[in-house]
Design a protein around this motif. Structure first.
Motif, PDB file in Angstrom:
ATOM      1  N   ARG A   1      -5.196 127.062  95.741  1.00 16.63           N
ATOM      2  CA  ARG A   1      -5.120 128.023  96.860  1.00 16.63           C
ATOM      3  C   ARG A   1      -3.799 128.191  97.408  1.00 16.63           C
ATOM      4  O   ARG A   1      -3.426 129.465  97.605  1.00 16.63           O
ATOM      5  N   LEU A   2      -2.755 127.219  97.392  1.00 18.04           N
ATOM      6  CA  LEU A   2      -1.496 127.281  97.921  1.00 18.04           C
ATOM      7  C   LEU A   2      -0.686 128.335  96.998  1.00 18.04           C
ATOM      8  O   LEU A   2       0.144 129.245  97.375  1.00 18.04           O
ATOM      9  N   ILE A   3      -1.033 127.990  95.682  1.00 18.96           N
ATOM     10  CA  ILE A   3      -0.242 129.073  94.698  1.00 18.96           C
ATOM     11  C   ILE A   3      -0.663 130.623  94.885  1.00 18.96           C
ATOM     12  O   ILE A   3       0.291 131.474  95.008  1.00 18.96           O
ATOM     13  N   GLY A   4      -1.962 130.838  95.350  1.00 16.24           N
ATOM     14  CA  GLY A   4      -2.392 132.086  95.612  1.00 16.24           C
ATOM     15  C   GLY A   4      -1.860 132.520  96.807  1.00 16.24           C
ATOM     16  O   GLY A   4      -1.245 133.796  97.161  1.00 16.24           O
ATOM     17  N   VAL A   5      -1.659 131.657  97.858  1.00 17.31           N
ATOM     18  CA  VAL A   5      -0.940 132.341  98.898  1.00 17.31           C
ATOM     19  C   VAL A   5       0.664 132.415  98.800  1.00 17.31           C
ATOM     20  O   VAL A   5       0.933 133.508  99.379  1.00 17.31           O
ATOM     21  N   MET A   6       1.220 131.896  98.168  1.00 15.62           N
ATOM     22  CA  MET A   6       2.363 132.045  97.889  1.00 15.62           C
ATOM     23  C   MET A   6       2.777 133.229  96.999  1.00 15.62           C
ATOM     24  O   MET A   6       3.591 134.063  97.377  1.00 15.62           O
ATOM     25  N   ILE A   7       1.790 133.449  95.935  1.00 17.23           N
ATOM     26  CA  ILE A   7       1.665 134.762  95.177  1.00 17.23           C
ATOM     27  C   ILE A   7       1.841 135.942  96.021  1.00 17.23           C
ATOM     28  O   ILE A   7       2.461 137.101  95.981  1.00 17.23           O
ATOM     29  N   ASP A   8       0.823 135.935  97.034  1.00 18.65           N
ATOM     30  CA  ASP A   8       0.521 137.050  97.919  1.00 18.65           C
ATOM     31  C   ASP A   8       1.610 137.397  98.908  1.00 18.65           C
ATOM     32  O   ASP A   8       2.018 138.484  99.167  1.00 18.65           O
TER      33      ASP A   8
ATOM     34  N   PRO B   1       5.607 140.359  83.862  1.00 20.93           N
ATOM     35  CA  PRO B   1       5.697 142.120  84.419  1.00 20.93           C
ATOM     36  C   PRO B   1       5.043 142.261  85.831  1.00 20.93           C
ATOM     37  O   PRO B   1       4.211 141.473  86.469  1.00 20.93           O
ATOM     38  N   VAL B   2       5.782 143.343  86.471  1.00 15.34           N
ATOM     39  CA  VAL B   2       5.351 143.352  88.060  1.00 15.34           C
ATOM     40  C   VAL B   2       3.894 143.886  88.030  1.00 15.34           C
ATOM     41  O   VAL B   2       3.350 143.643  89.408  1.00 15.34           O
ATOM     42  N   THR B   3       3.228 144.451  87.205  1.00 15.17           N
ATOM     43  CA  THR B   3       1.878 144.699  87.364  1.00 15.17           C
ATOM     44  C   THR B   3       0.917 143.388  87.542  1.00 15.17           C
ATOM     45  O   THR B   3      -0.352 143.820  88.113  1.00 15.17           O
TER      46      THR B   3
ATOM     47  N   ASP C   1      -5.284 143.706  92.263  1.00 14.56           N
ATOM     48  CA  ASP C   1      -6.432 143.190  91.487  1.00 14.56           C
ATOM     49  C   ASP C   1      -6.024 142.411  90.245  1.00 14.56           C
ATOM     50  O   ASP C   1      -6.860 141.836  89.574  1.00 14.56           O
ATOM     51  N   GLN C   2      -4.700 141.718  90.457  1.00 16.24           N
ATOM     52  CA  GLN C   2      -4.253 140.977  89.289  1.00 16.24           C
ATOM     53  C   GLN C   2      -3.762 139.596  90.022  1.00 16.24           C
ATOM     54  O   GLN C   2      -3.462 138.615  88.895  1.00 16.24           O
ATOM     55  N   ARG C   3      -3.308 139.464  91.022  1.00 21.28           N
ATOM     56  CA  ARG C   3      -2.561 138.359  91.542  1.00 21.28           C
ATOM     57  C   ARG C   3      -3.552 137.013  91.584  1.00 21.28           C
ATOM     58  O   ARG C   3      -2.902 136.240  91.429  1.00 21.28           O
ATOM     59  N   GLN C   4      -4.654 137.015  91.825  1.00 23.03           N
ATOM     60  CA  GLN C   4      -5.505 135.839  91.754  1.00 23.03           C
ATOM     61  C   GLN C   4      -5.632 135.597  90.268  1.00 23.03           C
ATOM     62  O   GLN C   4      -5.484 134.347  90.090  1.00 23.03           O
ATOM     63  N   THR C   5      -5.799 136.350  89.485  1.00 21.81           N
ATOM     64  CA  THR C   5      -5.430 136.175  87.862  1.00 21.81           C
ATOM     65  C   THR C   5      -4.227 135.268  87.752  1.00 21.81           C
ATOM     66  O   THR C   5      -4.391 134.425  86.846  1.00 21.81           O
TER      67      THR C   5
END
Length: 615
Positions: free
Chosen positions: A325-332, A452-454, A459-463
């Motif tokens: 979950r922390l990784i997801g928070v950081m990416i967002d 890539p920035v895409t 719709d890609q950040r969680q993946t």
């Protein structure tokens, strides 16, 4: 390998067997690839010591007369440890191997001592310690006329081992380190076509620490160079070159205005946008040591911002689930707040559920940086049972940009900067403490991939976060957020587009790196030999981590200076659609392949050691 306790000669022989064994295995693989591409013509073999064509003592003396004291017989300091590894001077040597300036000042050493199963640092037979361009011309002509393997070394930072080769003649540019600023530079042949700009002209052997001192500390300007201060200027530019603030100023190669280069025919050429523009383009990211010997470079000097700063914190998740979950928070948070020219450097994801933030910023005050990071810190603080933040009163710091690279007493006391500790060393010999790990190390494995920035789309950040988490289960993963130009200003991206770099860098938000190494080690020196078994285990773990990444980005490109030695698709990976154009430049300026480096432009025509041409 277990060390021999016989004679010094037997130990030397084992080192040579080690190197030859690597060459044979890897060379055989390349021979198969080469023969599959084209039927080989009569092989061209360069000469080695003992071969009938090896230059006589008289011929070497003639070269010596041309270059004077610049011609030196090379011997690695490590040879003294082969027979007496327990002597005090050998113990001292292995301490000195952690000093990057000591390594850079030794003609027989390289900044890395090798890569297990790939290469071992081996000295040339002779070196021309060039003091000027004429010395370089003499060395190039001598190598060409006598069919020698030629090697070029400046700072000596090459994970691929390209700045050393046994049985060779070395052109060592370290002493060509003059630095001069120019307030109104116009390139040769560009008069009337280009406006004068502020610039700095440096010798090929200059190190970035000394350039930053001259340009920023002394003159209040900014030049885009490397993050590691002991990297050589010429090598970084030819690799493309990233620094901590590349998100703002682009590639180091993008700021190249002009280069002086000695090509394979011994001719001194000026390369810029108006004179030899094809060679100029190839030098900007085409890889060091493939197109000629760069002797002098002129780089654009940019306006210096008011402040540089850093953000450092370590967050420990209490479980694998909360780390995911922390990784997801950081990416967002990164996508929403940090994908812009202000921010650079690294976020590291460790397999012990630790997220380490080591980022820098430019053009913001400390309070402004705190405002940017407050939402992230608030999110982490809301669940103290899930995340433990390492406390640091210096979590966010900012300094005058002009003093950023200056070795002030304050920074020394707090451990922010390290200095060359040899007696009488120049005061300007400084480096970041974290770079000490690279000094003298032996690599186990190294992989990189442009992201890539895409992948940062909603719709890609969680993946992406899930893939990074999966990779971190196997090995530490670092996101080098300054090594990708997505989010950079349009002018920085345009300058990068006009280089030989893989175009993937233009749309990448980061370069992902997985790597492993060990402290200074050398085969044949008892008590200091590489840990082969550990290296193999680490390589397997890195492979598993990168397999998770490649599920997300199959066929991802990588950075030529930070990449896998064994990458079979290096042409596409390093240069993408630019490779065919680079090969055409190589054919024009070095048709006979005098300049050879591992996985360099045109190297597919040669055996792995660069001694036998197949095509």
């Amino acid at each position: 390998m277990k060390p021999s306790n016989k004679t010094t000669s037997s130990k030397r022989r084992r080192i040579l067997q080690f190197a030859v064994g690597i060459t044979f295995v890897h060379g055989a693989r390349k021979q198969i690839l080469a023969s599959a591409q084209a039927a080989p013509s009569a092989a061209l073999a360069r000469v080695r010591p003992g071969d009938p064509g090896w230059p006589s003592e008289t011929q070497w003396n003639e070269l010596s007369q041309q270059v004077g004291d610049a011609l030196v017989k090379v011997q690695s300091p490590l040879v003294a440890c082969l027979n007496s590894p327990d002597r005090d001077d050998c113990r001292q040597l292995f301490k000195d191997l952690k000093n990057p300036y000591f390594l850079g000042d030794e003609v027989g050493l390289t900044q890395s001592l090798g890569w297990v199963d790939a290469w071992t640092s081996m000295p040339s037979v002779y070196a021309v310690a060039a003091r000027n361009t004429n010395d370089v011309v003499a060395a190039v002509n001598f190598a060409r006329r006598n069919n020698l393997r030629l090697v070029v070394k400046g700072g000596g930072h090459s994970y691929q081992g390209t700045s050393n080769a046994p049985d060779s003649l070395l052109v060592w540019t370290r002493k060509m380190n003059d630095i001069s600023l120019q307030e109104a530079f116009v390139g040769k042949g560009c008069e009337g076509h280009a406006s004068p700009v502020r610039a700095v002209t440096v010798g090929a052997g200059a190190l970035w620490a000394h350039v930053y001192d001259a340009v920023t500390t002394q003159a209040g300007g900014y030049v885009q160079g490397g993050g590691c201060m002991t990297v050589g200027v010429a090598g970084l530019i030819q690799s493309g070159g990233f620094g901590s603030f590349s998100k703002a100023y682009g590639l180091a190669a993008g700021s190249l205005l002009e280069a002086e280069v000695v090509t394979a025919d011994g001719v001194v050429r000026i390369a810029n946008a108006c004179t030899n523009p094809d060679l100029f383009w190839g030098l900007k990211g085409g890889g060091g040591g493939s197109l000629g010997v760069v002797t002098r470079l002129t780089l654009r000097v940019h306006e210096l911002p008011e402040t540089f700063g850093a953000v450092n914190m370590t967050i420990k998740a209490t479980s694998a689930l909360t780390f995911r979950r922390l990784i997801g928070v950081m990416i967002d948070f990164y996508q929403q707040n940090l994908l812009n020219p202000h921010w650079g450097e690294q976020i590291t994801l460790r397999h012990d559920n630790v997220l380490k933030i080591s980022m820098v910023f430019q053009g913001l005050s400390r309070s402004e940086a705190q405002v940017v990071w407050q939402p992230f810190m608030d999110t982490v603080a809301r669940t103290p049972d899930d995340f433990k933040v390492e406390f640091s009163p210096l979590k966010i710091v900012a300094v005058s940009a002009r003093s950023y690279w200056a070795p002030t007493m304050f920074k020394k006391l707090l451990g922010f900067v390290s200095t060359d500790d040899r007696p009488g060393a120049p005061k300007g010999n400084v480096f970041w403490p974290g770079d000490r790990w690279d000094a003298g190390h032996v690599l186990h494995g190294y992989e990189s991939a442009w992201l890539p920035v895409t992948l940062l789309q909603n719709d890609q950040r969680q993946t992406l976060a899930d893939a990074l988490f999966a990779a971190s289960r196997h090995w530490e993963v670092s996101l080098h957020l300054n090594k990708g130009l997505a989010g950079a200003p349009a002018e920085a991206i345009a300058a990068a587009r006009d280089t030989a770099m893989n175009p993937a860098v233009l749309d990448a938000f980061a370069l992902l790196i997985c790597q492993a190494a060990e402290p200074p080690a050398y085969p044949g020196i008892q008590g200091h030999e590489p840990d082969i078994a550990l290296a193999h285990r680490n390589v397997q773990a890195i492979g598993r981590a990168m397999a998770e990444v490649r599920k997300l980005v199959p066929g991802a490109g990588s950075y030529v200076a930070e990449s896998n030695f064994f990458n079979a698709e290096w042409q596409r990976s390093f240069w993408g659609s630019n490779y065919s154009r680079l090969l055409a430049v190589k054919n024009q300026y070095d048709p006979d392949g005098l300049f050879f480096v591992h996985h360099g432009v045109g190297s597919e025509r040669w055996s792995a050691d660069g001694f036998t041409r197949f095509v």
